[in-house]
Write an enzyme that holds these catalytic residues in place. Structure first.
Site, PDB file in Angstrom:
ATOM      1  N   LYS A 204      -5.431   1.315   1.737  1.00 21.83           N
ATOM      2  CA  LYS A 204      -5.065   2.273   2.775  1.00 21.83           C
ATOM      3  C   LYS A 204      -5.949   3.524   2.763  1.00 21.83           C
ATOM      4  CE  LYS A 204      -0.794   1.790   1.263  1.00 21.83           C
ATOM      5  NZ  LYS A 204       0.632   1.772   1.062  1.00 21.83           N
ATOM      6  N   ASP A 240       6.814   0.220  -2.515  1.00 20.71           N
ATOM      7  CA  ASP A 240       7.687   0.547  -1.380  1.00 20.71           C
ATOM      8  C   ASP A 240       8.479  -0.663  -0.863  1.00 20.71           C
ATOM      9  OD1 ASP A 240       5.329  -0.572  -0.484  1.00 20.71           O
ATOM     10  OD2 ASP A 240       4.968   0.856   1.126  1.00 20.71           O
TER      11      ASP A 240
HETATM   12  C1  BGC Z   1      -0.368  -1.998  -0.600  1.00 18.33           C
HETATM   13  C2  BGC Z   1       1.026  -2.395  -1.001  1.00 18.33           C
HETATM   14  C3  BGC Z   1       2.023  -1.669  -0.160  1.00 18.33           C
HETATM   15  C4  BGC Z   1       1.738  -1.873   1.295  1.00 18.33           C
HETATM   16  C5  BGC Z   1       2.712  -1.154   2.181  1.00 18.33           C
HETATM   17  C6  BGC Z   1      -0.546  -2.159   0.884  1.00 18.33           C
HETATM   18  O1  BGC Z   1      -1.771  -1.657   1.260  1.00 18.33           O
HETATM   19  O2  BGC Z   1      -1.309  -2.795  -1.263  1.00 18.33           O
HETATM   20  O3  BGC Z   1       1.230  -2.136  -2.347  1.00 18.33           O
HETATM   21  O4  BGC Z   1       3.283  -2.151  -0.462  1.00 18.33           O
HETATM   22  O5  BGC Z   1       0.449  -1.425   1.567  1.00 18.33           O
HETATM   23  O6  BGC Z   1       2.709   0.207   1.972  1.00 18.33           O
END
Ligand code: BGC
Length: 660
Positions: A204, A240
């Site tokens: 992200k 999450d």
């Molecule tokens: C992450 C996860 C996370 C998801 C939602 C992904 O980019 O790797 O760990 O649960 O985003 O936030």
């Protein structure tokens, strides 16, 4: 729809300055020009393939996935999930990470907890109060993560988090209360316990240095220590999706939640797995894990990272991946989630514009600039009431496009529909894949995340597609879950608190049990040694008795052998013959009575015990007179069992005194 749009596209209704509609047709000449131009041009910086006649239909077709393709993908995903459970990230692109959360809330959770949520671009700190049967009370502080925190050093990032936490707790006057903290950290972490988690990679868009490969809880604790103003206890780090699953179950008044899903900036899912299947996670655990189940954080966003889903990717996806902060990883994340969805739409719009399918080839600098089309635009455009195009017009303005037609607006919208519908279909296939593994009768799916929540059709599309893809006979219900990351973190901290207390009670009970067993053992030992002592004493007495018997036997023999006594005895015998004849009648009666008694005794159940006294005594040639008087039977009785010892002691004493 597409057919209509294509028509709309080729018959361009252009609004001129006077508001008149001008009809124009894209000529073959135009197309030839477009193609030749495109060969030289790059789409958003990436060179286009030597195609091709570009039509809306051909572009949109790339985003359409048949159910067969989705089922093929589900099959590959499920295999990857098995491999992940077996060996984690080294064996699979779906890592299947352990959470060490063994159970769902049971409604008895209570207490005051701190929840922290670091996920997409925001950081939240919450103080949650939980009381059974009541709405959770929450005070929260929300802040955007500044660029320097997201893209600086790890220390800067964690110092920022620790400061935000300390400021808020001080403001609320609970900074020294030692409150338990649940930390929702929504990035892939390899956990070895509830409170130890190694960051596998950033996703992200976060790039803070010096964090990958390090323990996140430790980094946070160090930052809190550096800040030095608060006293808290980090109880658990959770993903999450794990928080969402737990919050959904709680929201559902204790009903089970089978799958927790996030479709926000990133995407991911968690579900409850049997511990016996979690080979990788359990093998790496630093503490014993005595529970039968554990929530697994699938990290399905990594699916496709090793080329196993190339049949899904379009050229636009590849461009997105190449330009991302984390190229080559979290491929499915980039296809489904909000982080890239807007940019994906922009790339398609750019291509269609450059090919004069849109805006008559007259885009804007903003439209052709990376990152200028946030995902929220998609939701806003699709929120437009039929025919109003209010948001669409506004967004056109923001993009610097002021020369557009009605059909441009239709096409604009259609691109948003097609790109986001593919995301919904891929999300549905991923959820169906998990449901087919969980296979419970009526499954509950808790879903949270901005992309899912704010897009007007996403939920409907996901629901519809799961129904088409899930194994026949399986039923499910989707529950939109509010603030899984915040409430979930608080609830998990409460569950851990409860389990900790339960463990303490169990340990206390086990200790009590052990102590009482030890006491019993000690008492037994004491009893045994007393008994041994008693046996020893009796042996002593027996030895004493045997000595006496020997002496008496010797005396008896001496008496028998004494010539004087023999002579006297012979005289007595002559005198007594007459008397004996008279007595014989009575005597023989007594003898036969004695015999009868003896026989009776021999046939009784105690016979063996009575006939198996200490051999030494049996071997002694008792003088007739003594034998009758003191009785072998008395002696034998005394040595049959330890328990009869104390009673017989007195008898022995008595006989011993008699004998003397
Ligand atoms: C992450 C996860 C996370 C998801 C939602 C992904 O980019 O790797 O760990 O649960 O985003 O936030």
């Amino acid at each position: 729809m597409i057919g209509f749009l294509e028509l709309a596209c080729s018959i361009r209704r252009r609004l001129d300055g006077n508001g008149e509609i001008v009809r124009r047709r894209t000529s073959t000449n135009d197309v030839a020009k477009i193609v030749s131009k495109d060969l030289k041009r790059q789409a958003g910086g990436a060179k286009l393939a030597d195609e091709e006649f570009i039509s809306l239909e051909s572009v949109m077709a790339e985003f359409r996935l048949s159910n067969n393709t989705l089922k093929r993908m589900m099959h590959h995903m499920s295999d990857d999930m098995d491999r992940g459970l077996e060996g984690g990230l080294s064996k699979s692109t779906i890592a299947m990470l352990p959470s060490f959360v063994p159970e769902m809330p049971d409604g008895s959770e209570r207490g005051k907890f701190v929840a922290m949520d670091l996920g997409g671009t925001n950081l939240r700190v919450m103080i949650m109060e939980i009381e059974p049967g009541e709405e959770m009370r929450c005070k929260q502080f929300n802040t955007r993560m500044p660029n320097w925190a997201q893209h600086g050093t790890g220390q800067q990032l964690f110092d920022f988090i620790a400061k935000a936490l300390a400021d808020f707790l001080i403001e609320k006057g609970v900074d020294q209360d030692g409150l338990p903290v649940g930390f929702t950290f929504s990035y892939p972490c390899d956990q070895t316990s509830l409170r130890s988690a190694t960051l596998l990679r950033w996703t992200k868009g976060v790039t803070a240095t010096g964090c990958v490969g390090r323990d996140v809880v430790q980094m946070l604790e160090e930052a809190i220590k550096r800040d030095g103003r608060i006293n808290v206890e980090i109880m658990a780090l959770i993903n999450d999706t794990v928080g969402t699953m737990v919050a959904a179950a709680y929201q559902n008044k204790g009903q089970q939640c089978d799958v927790g899903v996030i479709i926000g900036t990133g995407t991911n899912a968690s579900y409850m797995e049997h511990t016996k299947n979690i080979h990788y996670g359990v093998a790496k655990a630093t503490e014993p894990y005595p529970y039968k189940q554990m929530i697994i954080d699938t990290e399905w966003g990594g699916f496709g990272d090793r080329g196993e889903a190339d049949y899904i990717f379009t050229e636009y996806d590849r461009i997105i991946d190449r330009r991302s902060d984390h190229p080559g990883v979290n491929s499915l994340d980039k296809l489904i989630a909000g982080m890239c969805m807007g940019e994906l739409v922009r790339l398609v719009l750019e291509k269609l514009t450059r090919h004069k399918v849109l805006f008559d080839g007259m885009g804007s600098e903003t439209l052709f600039t990376i990152g200028t089309f946030p995902t929220k635009y998609i939701s806003e455009i699709l929120h437009d009431d039929c025919g109003s195009y209010q948001h669409t017009r506004q967004i056109m303005g923001e993009l610097g496009i002021d020369d557009y037609t009605f059909s441009d607006m239709l096409l604009f919208r259609e691109v948003c529909v097609v790109v986001s519908r593919r995301a919904a279909n891929l999300a549905a296939a991923s959820i169906a894949c998990v449901l087919n593994r969980v296979k419970r009768p009526k499954m509950i799916i808790g879903i949270d995340g901005s992309t899912y929540k704010y897009h007007p059709f996403f939920e409907h599309w996901v629901n519809e597609k799961i129904r088409e893809l899930v194994d026949p006979g399986l039923d499910f219900k989707i529950v939109q879950t509010g603030d899984g990351s915040g409430r979930g973190a608080a609830l998990i901290t409460a569950i851990i608190w409860r389990l900790k207390k339960r463990k303490q009670i169990e340990e206390q009970n086990a200790l009590n049990r052990r102590l009482s067993i030890e006491n019993e053992e000690r008492e037994k030992k004491e009893r045994k040694s007393e008994e041994k002592e008693a046996i020893g004493e009796e042996r002593e007495e027996n030895r004493w008795f045997d000595d006496k018997v020997d002496v008496i036997a010797a005396i008896g023999q001496a008496v028998v052998d004494d010539p004087v006594i023999v002579a006297a005895h012979e005289v007595e015998e002559v005198q007594g013959n007459e008397e004996r004849e008279v007595e014989n009648v009575n005597g023989s009666r007594e003898e036969s009575k004695e015999k009868e008694e003896e026989e009776e005794e021999n046939s009784s159940p105690n016979r063996k015990a009575k006939l198996d006294p200490e051999p030494l005594i049996q071997q002694i040639p008792y003088p007739k007179t003594l034998k009758n008087e003191n009785g072998v039977h008395n002696r034998s009785n005394n040595s049959t069992s330890a328990s009869s010892l104390s009673e017989s002691d007195h008898e022995n004493d008595g006989s011993a005194i008699n004998i003397e």
